[in-house]
Design a protein around this motif. Structure first.
Motif, PDB file in Angstrom:
ATOM      1  N   CYS A   1       0.832  -1.213   0.000  1.00  0.00           N
ATOM      2  CA  CYS A   1       0.000   0.000   0.000  1.00  0.00           C
ATOM      3  C   CYS A   1       0.864   1.259   0.000  1.00  0.00           C
ATOM      4  CB  CYS A   1      -0.937  -0.008   1.194  1.00  0.00           C
ATOM      5  SG  CYS A   1      -2.215  -1.288   1.125  1.00  0.00           S
ATOM      6  N   LEU A   2       1.930   1.232   0.791  1.00  0.00           N
ATOM      7  CA  LEU A   2       2.815   2.396   0.829  1.00  0.00           C
ATOM      8  C   LEU A   2       3.489   2.617  -0.512  1.00  0.00           C
ATOM      9  CD1 LEU A   2       4.486   2.063   4.345  1.00  0.00           C
ATOM     10  CD2 LEU A   2       2.755   3.712   3.615  1.00  0.00           C
ATOM     11  N   ILE A   3       3.890   1.537  -1.170  1.00  0.00           N
ATOM     12  CA  ILE A   3       4.518   1.672  -2.482  1.00  0.00           C
ATOM     13  C   ILE A   3       3.547   2.295  -3.480  1.00  0.00           C
ATOM     14  CG2 ILE A   3       5.409   0.373  -4.463  1.00  0.00           C
ATOM     15  CD1 ILE A   3       6.604  -1.612  -2.432  1.00  0.00           C
ATOM     16  N   VAL A   4       2.298   1.826  -3.484  1.00  0.00           N
ATOM     17  CA  VAL A   4       1.299   2.359  -4.418  1.00  0.00           C
ATOM     18  C   VAL A   4       1.018   3.828  -4.128  1.00  0.00           C
ATOM     19  CG1 VAL A   4      -1.095   2.168  -5.174  1.00  0.00           C
ATOM     20  CG2 VAL A   4       0.262   0.101  -4.810  1.00  0.00           C
ATOM     21  N   VAL A   5       0.844   4.150  -2.830  1.00  0.00           N
ATOM     22  CA  VAL A   5       0.546   5.539  -2.459  1.00  0.00           C
ATOM     23  C   VAL A   5       1.714   6.460  -2.800  1.00  0.00           C
ATOM     24  CG1 VAL A   5       0.107   7.073  -0.503  1.00  0.00           C
ATOM     25  CG2 VAL A   5      -1.111   4.907  -0.686  1.00  0.00           C
ATOM     26  N   ILE A   6       2.929   6.034  -2.491  1.00  0.00           N
ATOM     27  CA  ILE A   6       4.094   6.881  -2.776  1.00  0.00           C
ATOM     28  C   ILE A   6       4.279   7.066  -4.271  1.00  0.00           C
ATOM     29  CG2 ILE A   6       6.611   6.989  -2.613  1.00  0.00           C
ATOM     30  CD1 ILE A   6       6.383   5.644   0.116  1.00  0.00           C
ATOM     31  N   ALA A   7       4.097   5.988  -5.047  1.00  0.00           N
ATOM     32  CA  ALA A   7       4.229   6.108  -6.500  1.00  0.00           C
ATOM     33  C   ALA A   7       3.183   7.066  -7.064  1.00  0.00           C
ATOM     34  CB  ALA A   7       4.095   4.728  -7.158  1.00  0.00           C
ATOM     35  N   TYR A   8       1.953   6.947  -6.591  1.00  0.00           N
ATOM     36  CA  TYR A   8       0.896   7.835  -7.060  1.00  0.00           C
ATOM     37  C   TYR A   8       1.196   9.287  -6.684  1.00  0.00           C
ATOM     38  CZ  TYR A   8      -3.726   9.924  -7.559  1.00  0.00           C
ATOM     39  OH  TYR A   8      -4.768  10.726  -7.915  1.00  0.00           O
ATOM     40  N   ALA A   9       1.649   9.488  -5.443  1.00  0.00           N
ATOM     41  CA  ALA A   9       1.972  10.843  -4.999  1.00  0.00           C
ATOM     42  C   ALA A   9       3.126  11.431  -5.802  1.00  0.00           C
ATOM     43  CB  ALA A   9       2.300  10.840  -3.505  1.00  0.00           C
ATOM     44  N   LEU A  10       4.140  10.605  -6.102  1.00  0.00           N
ATOM     45  CA  LEU A  10       5.270  11.098  -6.888  1.00  0.00           C
ATOM     46  C   LEU A  10       4.838  11.517  -8.290  1.00  0.00           C
ATOM     47  CD1 LEU A  10       8.126   8.604  -5.904  1.00  0.00           C
ATOM     48  CD2 LEU A  10       7.920  11.016  -5.269  1.00  0.00           C
ATOM     49  N   ILE A  11       3.976  10.729  -8.907  1.00  0.00           N
ATOM     50  CA  ILE A  11       3.506  11.080 -10.253  1.00  0.00           C
ATOM     51  C   ILE A  11       2.717  12.378 -10.231  1.00  0.00           C
ATOM     52  CG2 ILE A  11       1.965  10.361 -12.126  1.00  0.00           C
ATOM     53  CD1 ILE A  11       2.770   7.486 -11.551  1.00  0.00           C
ATOM     54  N   ARG A  12       1.833  12.532  -9.238  1.00  0.00           N
ATOM     55  CA  ARG A  12       1.048  13.763  -9.148  1.00  0.00           C
ATOM     56  C   ARG A  12       1.924  14.966  -8.820  1.00  0.00           C
ATOM     57  NH1 ARG A  12      -3.326  13.282 -11.799  1.00  0.00           N
ATOM     58  NH2 ARG A  12      -4.130  15.101 -10.695  1.00  0.00           N
ATOM     59  N   ILE A  13       2.879  14.779  -7.925  1.00  0.00           N
ATOM     60  CA  ILE A  13       3.787  15.878  -7.598  1.00  0.00           C
ATOM     61  C   ILE A  13       4.643  16.244  -8.802  1.00  0.00           C
ATOM     62  CG2 ILE A  13       5.776  16.525  -6.184  1.00  0.00           C
ATOM     63  CD1 ILE A  13       4.541  14.915  -3.913  1.00  0.00           C
ATOM     64  N   GLY A  14       5.104  15.228  -9.556  1.00  0.00           N
ATOM     65  CA  GLY A  14       5.863  15.508 -10.766  1.00  0.00           C
ATOM     66  C   GLY A  14       5.061  16.310 -11.770  1.00  0.00           C
ATOM     67  N   SER A  15       3.777  15.960 -11.916  1.00  0.00           N
ATOM     68  CA  SER A  15       2.913  16.726 -12.816  1.00  0.00           C
ATOM     69  C   SER A  15       2.749  18.159 -12.338  1.00  0.00           C
ATOM     70  CB  SER A  15       1.546  16.035 -12.912  1.00  0.00           C
ATOM     71  OG  SER A  15       0.651  16.800 -13.695  1.00  0.00           O
ATOM     72  N   ALA A  16       2.562  18.333 -11.032  1.00  0.00           N
ATOM     73  CA  ALA A  16       2.396  19.685 -10.494  1.00  0.00           C
ATOM     74  C   ALA A  16       3.674  20.502 -10.648  1.00  0.00           C
ATOM     75  CB  ALA A  16       2.002  19.602  -9.018  1.00  0.00           C
ATOM     76  N   VAL A  17       4.822  19.879 -10.408  1.00  0.00           N
ATOM     77  CA  VAL A  17       6.087  20.591 -10.555  1.00  0.00           C
ATOM     78  C   VAL A  17       6.311  21.007 -12.000  1.00  0.00           C
ATOM     79  CG1 VAL A  17       8.590  20.335 -10.409  1.00  0.00           C
ATOM     80  CG2 VAL A  17       7.152  19.525  -8.542  1.00  0.00           C
ATOM     81  N   ALA A  18       5.966  20.130 -12.949  1.00  0.00           N
ATOM     82  CA  ALA A  18       6.128  20.471 -14.364  1.00  0.00           C
ATOM     83  C   ALA A  18       5.248  21.657 -14.740  1.00  0.00           C
ATOM     84  CB  ALA A  18       5.796  19.253 -15.232  1.00  0.00           C
ATOM     85  N   ARG A  19       3.983  21.648 -14.279  1.00  0.00           N
ATOM     86  CA  ARG A  19       3.099  22.759 -14.600  1.00  0.00           C
ATOM     87  C   ARG A  19       3.537  24.044 -13.908  1.00  0.00           C
ATOM     88  NH1 ARG A  19      -1.137  18.901 -14.250  1.00  0.00           N
ATOM     89  NH2 ARG A  19      -1.677  19.585 -12.154  1.00  0.00           N
ATOM     90  N   ARG A  20       3.995  23.924 -12.672  1.00  0.00           N
ATOM     91  CA  ARG A  20       4.461  25.122 -11.971  1.00  0.00           C
ATOM     92  C   ARG A  20       5.714  25.684 -12.632  1.00  0.00           C
ATOM     93  NH1 ARG A  20       4.204  27.428  -6.606  1.00  0.00           N
ATOM     94  NH2 ARG A  20       2.309  26.220  -6.425  1.00  0.00           N
ATOM     95  N   PHE A  21       6.601  24.802 -13.064  1.00  0.00           N
ATOM     96  CA  PHE A  21       7.806  25.243 -13.764  1.00  0.00           C
ATOM     97  C   PHE A  21       7.444  26.005 -15.031  1.00  0.00           C
ATOM     98  CE2 PHE A  21      10.981  24.107 -17.073  1.00  0.00           C
ATOM     99  CZ  PHE A  21      12.049  24.822 -16.580  1.00  0.00           C
ATOM    100  N   GLU A  22       6.482  25.465 -15.775  1.00  0.00           N
ATOM    101  CA  GLU A  22       6.045  26.140 -16.993  1.00  0.00           C
ATOM    102  C   GLU A  22       5.359  27.463 -16.679  1.00  0.00           C
ATOM    103  OE1 GLU A  22       2.899  25.303 -20.663  1.00  0.00           O
ATOM    104  OE2 GLU A  22       3.658  23.651 -19.440  1.00  0.00           O
ATOM    105  N   ARG A  23       4.545  27.490 -15.624  1.00  0.00           N
ATOM    106  CA  ARG A  23       3.832  28.710 -15.270  1.00  0.00           C
ATOM    107  C   ARG A  23       4.780  29.796 -14.776  1.00  0.00           C
ATOM    108  NH1 ARG A  23       0.242  26.363 -12.671  1.00  0.00           N
ATOM    109  NH2 ARG A  23       1.036  26.541 -10.553  1.00  0.00           N
ATOM    110  N   GLU A  24       5.808  29.414 -14.029  1.00  0.00           N
ATOM    111  CA  GLU A  24       6.760  30.403 -13.533  1.00  0.00           C
ATOM    112  C   GLU A  24       7.512  31.063 -14.684  1.00  0.00           C
ATOM    113  OE1 GLU A  24       7.311  31.632 -10.601  1.00  0.00           O
ATOM    114  OE2 GLU A  24       5.789  30.423  -9.613  1.00  0.00           O
ATOM    115  N   LEU A  25       7.841  30.287 -15.698  1.00  0.00           N
ATOM    116  CA  LEU A  25       8.554  30.846 -16.836  1.00  0.00           C
ATOM    117  C   LEU A  25       7.662  31.720 -17.700  1.00  0.00           C
ATOM    118  CD1 LEU A  25      10.818  27.895 -17.996  1.00  0.00           C
ATOM    119  CD2 LEU A  25      11.450  29.914 -16.695  1.00  0.00           C
ATOM    120  N   ASN A  26       6.349  31.551 -17.592  1.00  0.00           N
ATOM    121  CA  ASN A  26       5.427  32.363 -18.379  1.00  0.00           C
ATOM    122  C   ASN A  26       5.181  33.731 -17.751  1.00  0.00           C
ATOM    123  OD1 ASN A  26       4.926  30.647 -20.527  1.00  0.00           O
ATOM    124  ND2 ASN A  26       3.376  29.506 -19.410  1.00  0.00           N
TER     125      ASN A  26
END
Length: 374
Positions: free
Chosen positions: A105-130
């Motif tokens: 369960c911890l592996i699934v939750v951590i993997a899911y959280a990492l993917i969502r955080i990665g998506s948020a970081v990518a969008r924030r990175f793009e938004r900051e540069l805009n």
């Protein structure tokens, strides 16, 4: 089963305790995620992981506490012969849930959280540069859109594969045959799909060298259009008619980027021989100055209009040439307005453009007969 009221009370208390624990843990997870993502636009990245964590913690806690609660209620948990032959018991199941099950369960939750955080970081990175203004910001934003999409897809794929392998290990499944089979399959695909490998390698260097970005106007292998996507395998163009062209990266032979850093609008004007070039140059420069004074166009122009002078001689006319430097993709907007104002200025200053002439010679019948006899 005897003493069922005590059993019902014990299970009820277990469910209540499990709910409280799940609620507290989910609130802690929510606080942690909001600390990492302090942005109102990231609610979806916080609420969904919180619900998943709450459900998993509730189920695991309820199952783990159910067996002790049943023993305290006096429920006989001894198994019959048929169940013992199967080699498992509720105690063993509870022990597995508290150890290996919790890890899964911890592996699934951590993997899911990492993917969502990665998506948020990518969008924030793009938004900051805009944010901000200026030519550099526009160019960085184009590169950010291209890199963020590629990195997010790659990161999600890597995290998913690693999570699956770790879950298989927790389930006592030998992953060596899987890895060996994947390696053999990779070699087979490498030999059989050389074109695909070539496209991927070419796409990697295409993005790494910043040759073209999403939002650029480019001409690839003679086909022009707006770049809608730059993938590891393909580059996607949409022309002015709306047609989408998908070109494999390995087949890109020529690439002309018409909106890298800055652009030029180059114009040529044909004039009769009797026209004064200095007078025409002065009129063109005055029109260029009006463009710089226009508040709607000034933000697109980087440098004043430049007139080369007489660029070529042609039969019956001279050709004058010049250019104006603009931000990417605005050269056509500025160029159309420049042509319109030049037409009005030429009309005002009585500057005539060359008119095509055709000389026709008509011979009489006698002349034709004499030429034929001679």
């Amino acid at each position: 089963m005897t003493n069922w009221p005590s059993l019902a009370i014990a299970l009820g208390v277990t469910i209540l305790v499990a709910y409280v624990i799940a609620h507290v843990v989910s609130r802690l997870v929510e606080s942690g995620l909001r600390a990492i993502l302090p942005d109102d636009h990231e609610h979806a990245l916080v609420d969904r992981p919180k619900s998943v964590v709450r459900l998993l913690i509730f189920l695991m806690t309820a199952v783990a506490l159910a067996f002790p609660a049943m023993r305290l209620a006096g429920y006989d948990m001894r198994l019959g012969d048929s169940q013992e032959a199967l080699g498992f018991s509720p105690v063993e199941i509870g022990r597995w849930l508290l150890h290996d099950g919790l890890r899964v369960c911890l592996i699934v939750v951590i993997a899911y959280a990492l993917i969502r955080i990665g998506s948020a970081v990518a969008r924030r990175f793009e938004r900051e540069l805009n944010t901000g203004t200026g030519l550099d910001v526009i160019e960085r934003a184009k590169r950010a859109r291209t890199l963020s999409a590629m990195l997010h897809k790659t990161f999600s794929a890597v995290v998913t594969v690693l999570a699956i392998l770790m879950v298989l290990i927790q389930l006592d499944i030998n992953i060596m045959p899987v890895l060996t089979g994947a390696g053999i399959a990779g070699l087979a695909v490498g030999f059989g799909a050389q074109t695909l490998v070539r496209d991927v390698i070419s796409g990697f260097f295409l993005i790494l060298e910043d040759q073209v970005r999403v939002g650029d106007v480019a001409i690839v292998n003679g086909q022009g259009g707006l770049v809608e996507a730059v993938n590891l395998r393909t580059i996607v163009l949409r022309d002015e008619e709306g047609t989408v062209h998908v070109i494999p990266n390995g087949e890109v032979k020529t690439l002309a980027n018409r909106s890298k850093d800055f652009s030029y609008f180059v114009f040529s004007i044909a004039l009769p021989f009797e026209t004064d070039p200095d007078h025409v140059t002065k009129v063109i420069q005055d029109v260029g100055a009006t463009l710089m004074d226009d508040p709607l166009l000034r933000q697109h122009i980087l440098e004043p209009l430049e007139v080369y002078g007489v660029d070529d001689f042609q039969p019956g006319q001279i050709v004058m040439k010049g250019r104006i430097k603009t931000i990417p993709q605005k050269q056509w907007t500025v160029g159309r307005e420049l042509r319109k104002r030049l037409a009005a200025a030429f009309k005002q200053h009585n500057i005539q453009l060359p008119v095509a002439h055709m000389n026709v010679t008509v011979d009489s019948i006698q002349d034709l007969l004499q030429k034929r006899e001679s």
